[in-house]
Design a protein around this motif. Structure first.
Motif, PDB file in Angstrom:
ATOM      1  N   THR A  28       1.025  -1.033  -0.036  1.00  0.00           N
ATOM      2  CA  THR A  28       0.132   0.071   0.011  1.00  0.00           C
ATOM      3  C   THR A  28       0.837   1.571  -0.086  1.00  0.00           C
ATOM      4  OG1 THR A  28      -1.633  -1.020   1.526  1.00  0.00           O
ATOM      5  CG2 THR A  28      -2.143   1.120   1.493  1.00  0.00           C
ATOM      6  N   PHE A  29       0.661   2.009  -0.767  1.00  0.00           N
ATOM      7  CA  PHE A  29       1.302   3.340  -1.531  1.00  0.00           C
ATOM      8  C   PHE A  29       1.125   4.781  -1.001  1.00  0.00           C
ATOM      9  CE2 PHE A  29       4.007  -0.071  -2.985  1.00  0.00           C
ATOM     10  CZ  PHE A  29       5.336   0.483  -2.775  1.00  0.00           C
ATOM     11  N   ALA A  30       0.735   5.681  -0.516  1.00  0.00           N
ATOM     12  CA  ALA A  30       0.316   6.959  -0.797  1.00  0.00           C
ATOM     13  C   ALA A  30       0.162   7.378  -1.997  1.00  0.00           C
ATOM     14  CB  ALA A  30       1.052   7.714   0.157  1.00  0.00           C
ATOM     15  N   GLY A  31      -0.878   7.707  -2.708  1.00  0.00           N
ATOM     16  CA  GLY A  31      -1.281   8.329  -4.192  1.00  0.00           C
ATOM     17  C   GLY A  31      -0.252   9.279  -4.518  1.00  0.00           C
ATOM     18  N   GLY A  32       0.897  10.034  -3.830  1.00  0.00           N
ATOM     19  CA  GLY A  32       1.260  11.479  -3.991  1.00  0.00           C
ATOM     20  C   GLY A  32       2.818  10.277  -4.813  1.00  0.00           C
ATOM     21  N   THR A  33       2.861   9.130  -3.669  1.00  0.00           N
ATOM     22  CA  THR A  33       4.579   8.429  -4.467  1.00  0.00           C
ATOM     23  C   THR A  33       4.579   8.313  -6.033  1.00  0.00           C
ATOM     24  OG1 THR A  33       4.027   7.126  -2.435  1.00  0.00           O
ATOM     25  CG2 THR A  33       5.692   6.334  -3.697  1.00  0.00           C
ATOM     26  N   PRO A  34       6.128   8.940  -6.535  1.00  0.00           N
ATOM     27  CA  PRO A  34       6.086   8.575  -8.170  1.00  0.00           C
ATOM     28  C   PRO A  34       6.492   7.115  -8.409  1.00  0.00           C
ATOM     29  CG  PRO A  34       7.379  10.304  -6.622  1.00  0.00           C
ATOM     30  CD  PRO A  34       6.517   9.321  -5.425  1.00  0.00           C
ATOM     31  N   LEU A  35       6.121   6.941  -9.056  1.00  0.00           N
ATOM     32  CA  LEU A  35       6.556   5.353  -9.277  1.00  0.00           C
ATOM     33  C   LEU A  35       7.664   5.183  -9.240  1.00  0.00           C
ATOM     34  CD1 LEU A  35       4.051   5.498 -12.530  1.00  0.00           C
ATOM     35  CD2 LEU A  35       3.510   3.948 -10.958  1.00  0.00           C
ATOM     36  N   HIS A  36       8.429   5.443  -9.664  1.00  0.00           N
ATOM     37  CA  HIS A  36       9.746   4.990  -9.462  1.00  0.00           C
ATOM     38  C   HIS A  36       9.915   4.878  -7.987  1.00  0.00           C
ATOM     39  CE1 HIS A  36      12.136   8.352  -7.406  1.00  0.00           C
ATOM     40  NE2 HIS A  36      10.870   9.399  -8.775  1.00  0.00           N
ATOM     41  N   GLU A  37      10.025   5.591  -7.060  1.00  0.00           N
ATOM     42  CA  GLU A  37       9.802   4.646  -5.722  1.00  0.00           C
ATOM     43  C   GLU A  37       9.144   3.469  -5.487  1.00  0.00           C
ATOM     44  OE1 GLU A  37       9.341   7.738  -2.721  1.00  0.00           O
ATOM     45  OE2 GLU A  37      10.035   9.836  -3.643  1.00  0.00           O
ATOM     46  N   VAL A  38       7.392   3.854  -5.626  1.00  0.00           N
ATOM     47  CA  VAL A  38       7.190   2.462  -5.818  1.00  0.00           C
ATOM     48  C   VAL A  38       7.619   0.748  -6.206  1.00  0.00           C
ATOM     49  CG1 VAL A  38       4.948   0.772  -7.173  1.00  0.00           C
ATOM     50  CG2 VAL A  38       4.938   3.514  -5.881  1.00  0.00           C
ATOM     51  N   TYR A  39       8.616   1.485  -7.544  1.00  0.00           N
ATOM     52  CA  TYR A  39       9.461  -0.063  -8.589  1.00  0.00           C
ATOM     53  C   TYR A  39      10.522  -0.272  -7.322  1.00  0.00           C
ATOM     54  CZ  TYR A  39       6.163   1.110 -12.260  1.00  0.00           C
ATOM     55  OH  TYR A  39       5.213   1.362 -12.940  1.00  0.00           O
ATOM     56  N   GLU A  40      11.473   0.672  -6.900  1.00  0.00           N
ATOM     57  CA  GLU A  40      12.829   0.995  -6.248  1.00  0.00           C
ATOM     58  C   GLU A  40      12.225  -0.067  -4.854  1.00  0.00           C
ATOM     59  OE1 GLU A  40      14.041   4.470  -5.718  1.00  0.00           O
ATOM     60  OE2 GLU A  40      14.204   4.716  -7.972  1.00  0.00           O
ATOM     61  N   MET A  41      11.257   0.614  -4.290  1.00  0.00           N
ATOM     62  CA  MET A  41      10.956  -0.114  -3.505  1.00  0.00           C
ATOM     63  C   MET A  41      10.477  -1.937  -3.330  1.00  0.00           C
ATOM     64  SD  MET A  41       9.201  -1.732  -0.532  1.00  0.00           S
ATOM     65  CE  MET A  41       7.398  -1.339  -1.571  1.00  0.00           C
ATOM     66  N   LEU A  42       9.699  -1.739  -4.277  1.00  0.00           N
ATOM     67  CA  LEU A  42       9.831  -3.092  -4.213  1.00  0.00           C
ATOM     68  C   LEU A  42      10.761  -4.214  -4.779  1.00  0.00           C
ATOM     69  CD1 LEU A  42       6.075  -2.592  -6.244  1.00  0.00           C
ATOM     70  CD2 LEU A  42       6.278  -3.888  -3.631  1.00  0.00           C
ATOM     71  N   THR A  43      12.212  -3.479  -6.166  1.00  0.00           N
ATOM     72  CA  THR A  43      12.350  -4.304  -6.197  1.00  0.00           C
ATOM     73  C   THR A  43      13.911  -4.779  -4.992  1.00  0.00           C
ATOM     74  OG1 THR A  43      13.833  -2.683  -6.905  1.00  0.00           O
ATOM     75  CG2 THR A  43      12.811  -3.964  -8.532  1.00  0.00           C
ATOM     76  N   GLY A  44      13.466  -4.153  -4.146  1.00  0.00           N
ATOM     77  CA  GLY A  44      14.610  -4.043  -2.874  1.00  0.00           C
ATOM     78  C   GLY A  44      14.249  -5.202  -2.544  1.00  0.00           C
ATOM     79  N   ILE A  45      12.974  -5.775  -2.184  1.00  0.00           N
ATOM     80  CA  ILE A  45      12.576  -6.941  -1.113  1.00  0.00           C
ATOM     81  C   ILE A  45      12.003  -7.831  -2.292  1.00  0.00           C
ATOM     82  CG2 ILE A  45      11.661  -4.911   1.086  1.00  0.00           C
ATOM     83  CD1 ILE A  45       8.734  -5.425  -0.686  1.00  0.00           C
ATOM     84  N   GLY A  46      12.911  -7.533  -3.418  1.00  0.00           N
ATOM     85  CA  GLY A  46      12.110  -8.768  -4.625  1.00  0.00           C
ATOM     86  C   GLY A  46      11.213  -8.966  -4.820  1.00  0.00           C
ATOM     87  N   ARG A  47       9.946  -7.702  -4.730  1.00  0.00           N
ATOM     88  CA  ARG A  47       8.376  -7.865  -5.295  1.00  0.00           C
ATOM     89  C   ARG A  47       8.319  -6.488  -6.708  1.00  0.00           C
ATOM     90  NH1 ARG A  47       6.340 -12.806  -3.524  1.00  0.00           N
ATOM     91  NH2 ARG A  47       3.540 -11.338  -3.727  1.00  0.00           N
ATOM     92  N   MET A  48       7.591  -7.355  -7.285  1.00  0.00           N
ATOM     93  CA  MET A  48       7.435  -6.552  -8.594  1.00  0.00           C
ATOM     94  C   MET A  48       5.457  -6.598  -9.238  1.00  0.00           C
ATOM     95  SD  MET A  48       8.057  -8.975 -11.143  1.00  0.00           S
ATOM     96  CE  MET A  48       7.528  -8.299 -13.061  1.00  0.00           C
TER      97      MET A  48
END
Length: 460
Positions: free
Chosen positions: A97-117
């Motif tokens: 779950t992300f806040a609506g104002g989160t840039p997509l690159h931050e979404v992607y970076e966070m997920l890849t950092g924990i082995g998710r996509m």
């Protein structure tokens, strides 16, 4: 030659520091007086702001869309900046779950950092906010997925009266909320489904466009992800086809510190075509810097090679460049016939182009207003770059207008976040669930607090 066109605004390359107006990212349209911008620190502050507003409200993310999407004009109108409502809120084994104002690159970076996509393939750039990407139908490529909005499990919004509402996939209005054009409320949180991070090997080839009608279907059915750039002038196609990487390829990737692996063997099959394309671009844009962004979007096709990496490293490779971008979705089953018509039209008219036609296909979307609802869709993308002085070539504008008319006549549906001529489309005929969307809008925003001139005309 240059021309002024109401659908394709000219750009201001240099803005005065004293300009009281806030402009969109491309600097081709003002969206509000800077005094109209409000940046709530919390969701509670946003609730109070929305409830107290007596004017219209629009939300700005990264300001990547045409100014018509964001514009507010009245003295009591408000442009809400959600940049303070950003970041990861919660995570489970198969969702985030992300806040609506989160840039997509931050979404992607966070997920890849924990082995998710995300199960959805990314768009070409990742500077959009999550809420903005949902609102406009941002998508990638691959028939096994659709838009980013289709991976939403639940969406939380501040409604026109300042109340909070949450919608999950079982709610009857969820297909409206998924892609709401900013006309239903302010999206503050999105829960997205996730899956284990997959490593892909992407094969890059240059082929003749003689059999593009069938090749396009084959690439998309045979590979998990596919993207193509069609150069009609040279009758060539540059195609990327990606499958899951083999064990050997994954080991290479791990040994490369999980950075994109680029094979040493390269192909110069596109070099001559690219040189001709660059010549057209230089003539049109008058840009002197050979390393300027418009040129780099094309020169990367020279001396290409296969690569291995995660989906974001492979496909999220766009270079954000001010441009007029028209993208029209055509049902995949009809795409071969449309390609044949474009070929015939191109042969007859020899239109002026300085960028290839981009072909990205997706699976069906569940969002009522998605151009890929309710069936697999091929998106045809067309680009004209701005000249150094912010003008557009007359030939480039004529090409965009003509090709959009051609695809609109074939039942095409435009990407909401890009440029289009609204007069070409019969929205209720294109979108069977149009009345259902209007019903949801009347229920969630009966006073139309979240409309502007664009959405008011759209839903009239």
């Amino acid at each position: 030659m240059t021309c002024e066109n109401p659908g394709y605004p000219l750009r201001k390359p240099h803005l005065s520091e004293n300009d009281s107006r806030l402009w969109n990212w491309a600097q081709n349209g003002p969206i509000a007086d800077k005094r109209a911008v409000q940046s709530p620190q919390t969701e509670a502050e946003l609730q109070t702001l929305v409830a107290a507003s007596e004017g219209k409200i629009r939300v700005t993310g990264s300001k990547m869309s045409p100014s018509r999407m964001l514009k507010v004009a009245g003295q009591q109108d408000t442009l809400v900046d959600l940049s303070n409502l950003s970041g990861l809120i919660a995570i489970t084994d198969d969702s985030a779950t992300f806040a609506g104002g989160t840039p997509l690159h931050e979404v992607y970076e966070m997920l890849t950092g924990i082995g998710r996509m995300l199960p959805s393939s990314p768009g070409v750039i990742a500077s959009q906010t999550l809420a903005g990407a949902l609102a406009t139908g941002t998508h990638g490529q691959g028939l096994q997925q659709s838009s980013i909005a289709d991976e939403a499990l639940s969406i939380r919004m501040v409604l026109a009266d300042g109340s909070i509402a949450e919608y999950n996939r079982d709610h009857r209005w969820f297909p409206a909320v998924q892609l709401g054009l900013g006309a239903l409320g302010v999206v503050t949180q999105v829960t997205l489904r996730t899956q284990p991070l997959t490593i892909y090997t992407c094969f890059k080839n240059a082929v003749s466009a003689d059999s593009l009608e069938q090749d396009l279907l084959d690439w998309n059915h045979d590979y998990a992800l596919s993207k193509a750039w069609w150069f009609p002038n040279e009758n060539q196609v540059h195609v990327w086809t990606a499958r899951e990487a083999s064990d050997v390829e994954i080991r290479q990737y791990r040994d490369n510190n999980e950075e994109l692996v680029t094979q040493e063997e390269t192909s110069d099959a596109m070099n001559e075509t690219i040189d001709q394309t660059l010549e057209h671009m230089r003539s049109d844009t008058k840009i002197v810097d050979e390393n300027g962004k418009p040129f780099r979007t094309v020169t990367r096709f020279k001396d290409f090679s296969d690569v291995t990496g995660d989906v974001y490293q492979v496909f999220c490779r766009g270079i954000a460049t001010p441009q007029i971008n028209v993208e029209i979705g055509i049902p995949l089953a009809r795409a071969p016939a449309v390609i044949a018509k474009i070929k015939a039209w191109h042969t007859e008219t020899q239109p002026h182009m300085h960028y290839p036609i981009i072909l990205r296909c997706t699976g069906p979307s569940s969002s009522w207003l998605s151009p890929s609802a309710p069936e697999a869709t091929c998106f045809f993308g067309f680009v004209v770059y701005y000249a150094e002085d912010g003008s557009l070539s007359e030939e480039g504008v004529n090409f965009l207008q003509a090709v959009e008319k051609l695809l609109a006549a074939e039942g095409g549906k435009p990407h909401w976040g890009k440029y289009f001529d609204a007069s070409l489309y019969d929205w209720p005929a294109l979108y069977p669930e149009w009345p259902a969307f209007l019903e949801a809008r009347e229920a969630l925003d009966p006073q139309h607090k979240f409309e502007n001139h664009f959405t008011a005309a759209l839903f009239d």
